[in-house]
Write an enzyme that holds these catalytic residues in place. Structure first.
Site, PDB file in Angstrom:
ATOM      1  N   ASP A  45     -11.083  10.692  -5.079  1.00 23.08           N
ATOM      2  CA  ASP A  45     -12.376  11.527  -4.705  1.00 23.08           C
ATOM      3  C   ASP A  45     -12.213  12.701  -5.604  1.00 23.08           C
ATOM      4  OD1 ASP A  45     -10.580  12.817  -3.316  1.00 23.08           O
ATOM      5  OD2 ASP A  45     -12.142  13.199  -1.570  1.00 23.08           O
ATOM      6  N   PHE A  95      -8.871   9.810   4.453  1.00 24.64           N
ATOM      7  CA  PHE A  95      -9.265  10.812   3.460  1.00 24.64           C
ATOM      8  C   PHE A  95     -10.774  10.564   2.593  1.00 24.64           C
ATOM      9  CE2 PHE A  95      -6.086  13.987   2.394  1.00 24.64           C
ATOM     10  CZ  PHE A  95      -5.251  13.636   3.625  1.00 24.64           C
ATOM     11  N   GLU A  96     -11.149   9.219   2.555  1.00 25.32           N
ATOM     12  CA  GLU A  96     -12.386   9.023   1.955  1.00 25.32           C
ATOM     13  C   GLU A  96     -13.472   9.515   3.023  1.00 25.32           C
ATOM     14  OE1 GLU A  96     -13.211   4.787   1.322  1.00 25.32           O
ATOM     15  OE2 GLU A  96     -14.690   5.371  -0.094  1.00 25.32           O
ATOM     16  N   THR A 129     -11.107   4.866   3.910  1.00 25.54           N
ATOM     17  CA  THR A 129      -9.797   5.243   4.645  1.00 25.54           C
ATOM     18  C   THR A 129     -10.280   6.582   5.240  1.00 25.54           C
ATOM     19  OG1 THR A 129      -9.223   6.993   2.594  1.00 25.54           O
ATOM     20  CG2 THR A 129      -8.297   4.399   2.620  1.00 25.54           C
ATOM     21  N   ASP A 151      10.214   7.522   0.058  1.00 26.23           N
ATOM     22  CA  ASP A 151       9.411   7.917  -1.329  1.00 26.23           C
ATOM     23  C   ASP A 151       9.013   6.594  -2.161  1.00 26.23           C
ATOM     24  OD1 ASP A 151       8.456   8.387  -3.872  1.00 26.23           O
ATOM     25  OD2 ASP A 151       9.966  10.241  -4.017  1.00 26.23           O
ATOM     26  N   ASP A 163      -2.568  12.212  -3.095  1.00 24.35           N
ATOM     27  CA  ASP A 163      -2.489  13.618  -3.235  1.00 24.35           C
ATOM     28  C   ASP A 163      -2.829  14.000  -4.581  1.00 24.35           C
ATOM     29  OD1 ASP A 163      -1.752  14.379  -0.570  1.00 24.35           O
ATOM     30  OD2 ASP A 163       0.037  13.250  -1.330  1.00 24.35           O
ATOM     31  N   GLU A 190       5.025   5.185   3.325  1.00 28.99           N
ATOM     32  CA  GLU A 190       4.313   6.366   3.545  1.00 28.99           C
ATOM     33  C   GLU A 190       5.493   7.316   3.964  1.00 28.99           C
ATOM     34  OE1 GLU A 190       2.701   9.690   4.183  1.00 28.99           O
ATOM     35  OE2 GLU A 190       1.187   8.247   3.540  1.00 28.99           O
ATOM     36  N   GLU A 202       0.844  -1.081  -0.108  1.00 27.18           N
ATOM     37  CA  GLU A 202      -0.043   0.009  -0.022  1.00 27.18           C
ATOM     38  C   GLU A 202       0.813   1.179   0.166  1.00 27.18           C
ATOM     39  OE1 GLU A 202      -3.058   0.827   2.996  1.00 27.18           O
ATOM     40  OE2 GLU A 202      -3.545   2.571   1.944  1.00 27.18           O
ATOM     41  N   LYS A 217      -4.172  21.966  -8.659  1.00 22.42           N
ATOM     42  CA  LYS A 217      -3.866  23.106  -9.482  1.00 22.42           C
ATOM     43  C   LYS A 217      -3.094  22.368 -10.750  1.00 22.42           C
ATOM     44  CE  LYS A 217      -3.496  26.485  -6.000  1.00 22.42           C
ATOM     45  NZ  LYS A 217      -2.437  27.213  -5.104  1.00 22.42           N
TER      46      LYS A 217
HETATM   47  C1  SAM Z   1      -4.166  12.327   0.690  1.00 22.16           C
HETATM   48  S1  SAM Z   1      -3.199  11.403   1.623  1.00 22.16           S
HETATM   49  C2  SAM Z   1      -4.176   9.693   1.826  1.00 22.16           C
HETATM   50  C3  SAM Z   1      -3.688   8.998   2.789  1.00 22.16           C
HETATM   51  C4  SAM Z   1      -4.515   7.760   3.017  1.00 22.16           C
HETATM   52  N1  SAM Z   1      -4.419   6.636   1.766  1.00 22.16           N
HETATM   53  C5  SAM Z   1      -6.166   8.102   3.069  1.00 22.16           C
HETATM   54  O1  SAM Z   1      -6.694   7.530   2.238  1.00 22.16           O
HETATM   55  O2  SAM Z   1      -6.334   8.333   4.052  1.00 22.16           O
HETATM   56  C6  SAM Z   1      -1.802  10.713   0.414  1.00 22.16           C
HETATM   57  C7  SAM Z   1      -0.765  10.156   1.244  1.00 22.16           C
HETATM   58  O3  SAM Z   1       0.231   9.884   0.249  1.00 22.16           O
HETATM   59  C8  SAM Z   1       1.658  10.010   0.840  1.00 22.16           C
HETATM   60  N2  SAM Z   1       2.489  10.248  -0.292  1.00 22.16           N
HETATM   61  C9  SAM Z   1       2.500  11.196  -1.062  1.00 22.16           C
HETATM   62  N3  SAM Z   1       3.416  10.756  -1.971  1.00 22.16           N
HETATM   63  C10 SAM Z   1       4.296   9.752  -1.358  1.00 22.16           C
HETATM   64  C11 SAM Z   1       5.314   9.154  -2.038  1.00 22.16           C
HETATM   65  N4  SAM Z   1       5.941   9.260  -3.269  1.00 22.16           N
HETATM   66  N5  SAM Z   1       5.619   7.965  -1.317  1.00 22.16           N
HETATM   67  C12 SAM Z   1       5.052   7.589  -0.301  1.00 22.16           C
HETATM   68  N6  SAM Z   1       4.057   8.253   0.415  1.00 22.16           N
HETATM   69  C13 SAM Z   1       3.488   9.350  -0.246  1.00 22.16           C
HETATM   70  C14 SAM Z   1       1.583  11.204   1.596  1.00 22.16           C
HETATM   71  O4  SAM Z   1       2.297  11.704   2.627  1.00 22.16           O
HETATM   72  C15 SAM Z   1      -0.133  11.379   2.128  1.00 22.16           C
HETATM   73  O5  SAM Z   1       0.122  10.930   3.442  1.00 22.16           O
END
Ligand code: SAM
Length: 230
Positions: free
Chosen positions: A172, A211-212, A209, A113, A136, A86, A61, A140
């Protein structure tokens, strides 16, 4: 002065904001990290059977947030192994504490990353599934280049999945959903399992999740995409 391409900062899909970290989460990096944390060696692939102590299927994940979905999936399926990645330290700390509380044996956690993991530390055909829930959206237009779903991501995912392996994404943000569809449908090794519009109905077994839930409070719809590695 012009900057050579090798000196340009890479475009990342995240901005590191440390946010608030609780004392417990700080302790998690001292304690549970020893059991659950993974720090790949430079230039080496992870040895997944050695990491988990078995040859069960491995699912990754990406961007698990606070890890709620990962915990639910791992609890439901002790016969599968889960790798979570994460970059957000408080989220990783939160998951580590829950893992220790529940004593789960089938989860390992990385804090780096995900593109680096996919590029350098996973062998081809090593994963049975990859989940990307609510990445994310980078709303923009000038930020679209930061979106993690891009042609390189599609190619990496396709290579690291076993034939028949699953890729499941959810968002979403309609514009990002259509962008995902365009990028992933263009990858010949991935077979879209969706209907005529390319999307699948929300799978019953996908955990909700954080965020959902937040999006639902704001009245957002969700789009799920499922692909199989050919
Ligand atoms: C909008 S949040 C959604 C979190 C979770 N999946 C949820 O639905 O609640 C996106 C997450 O992806 C992580 N993220 C973004 N780019 C990433 C990357 N390249 N590697 C690891 N994590 C990343 C961010 O730190 C953030 O916590």
């Amino acid at each position: 002065m012009t900057v050579g391409p090798h000196l340009r900062r890479p475009i990342r899909s995240f901005v590191l904001r440390e946010g608030r970290i609780t004392e417990g989460q700080r302790r998690a990096f001292a304690g549970p990290w020893q059991r659950y944390g993974v720090e790949p060696d430079t230039g080496r692939h992870l040895d997944l059977p050695e990491l988990f102590g078995n040859r069960n299927p491995v699912l990754l994940e990406i961007g698990f947030g606070n890890g709620g979905a990962l915990l639910q999936m791992a609890t439901r399926h002790p016969e599968r192994n889960y790798l979570g990645i994460e970059v957000h330290r408080p989220g990783v700390g939160h998951l580590l504490l829950r893992l220790e509380e529940q004593g789960l044996a089938n989860v390992r956690v990385l804090r780096q990353d995900a593109l680096e993991l996919l590029r350098h530390h996973l062998a081809d055909a090593s994963l049975d599934g990859i989940y990307l829930f609510f990445p994310d959206p980078w709303h923009k237009k000038r930020h679209h280049k930061r979106r993690i779903v891009r042609p390189e991501f599609a190619q990496l995912v396709a290579r690291r999945l076993k034939p028949g392996g699953l890729l499941h994404l959810a968002t979403d943000w309609e514009d990002y959903a259509r962008h995902m569809l365009e990028v992933l449908d263009a990858c010949p090794a991935l077979h879209n399992q969706g209907g005529p519009d390319g999307f699948v109905p929300r799978p019953q077994d996908r955990p909700q999740t954080r965020f959902e839930q937040r999006g639902q409070r704001l009245g957002h719809a969700t789009w799920d995409l499922v692909y199989l590695r050919r």
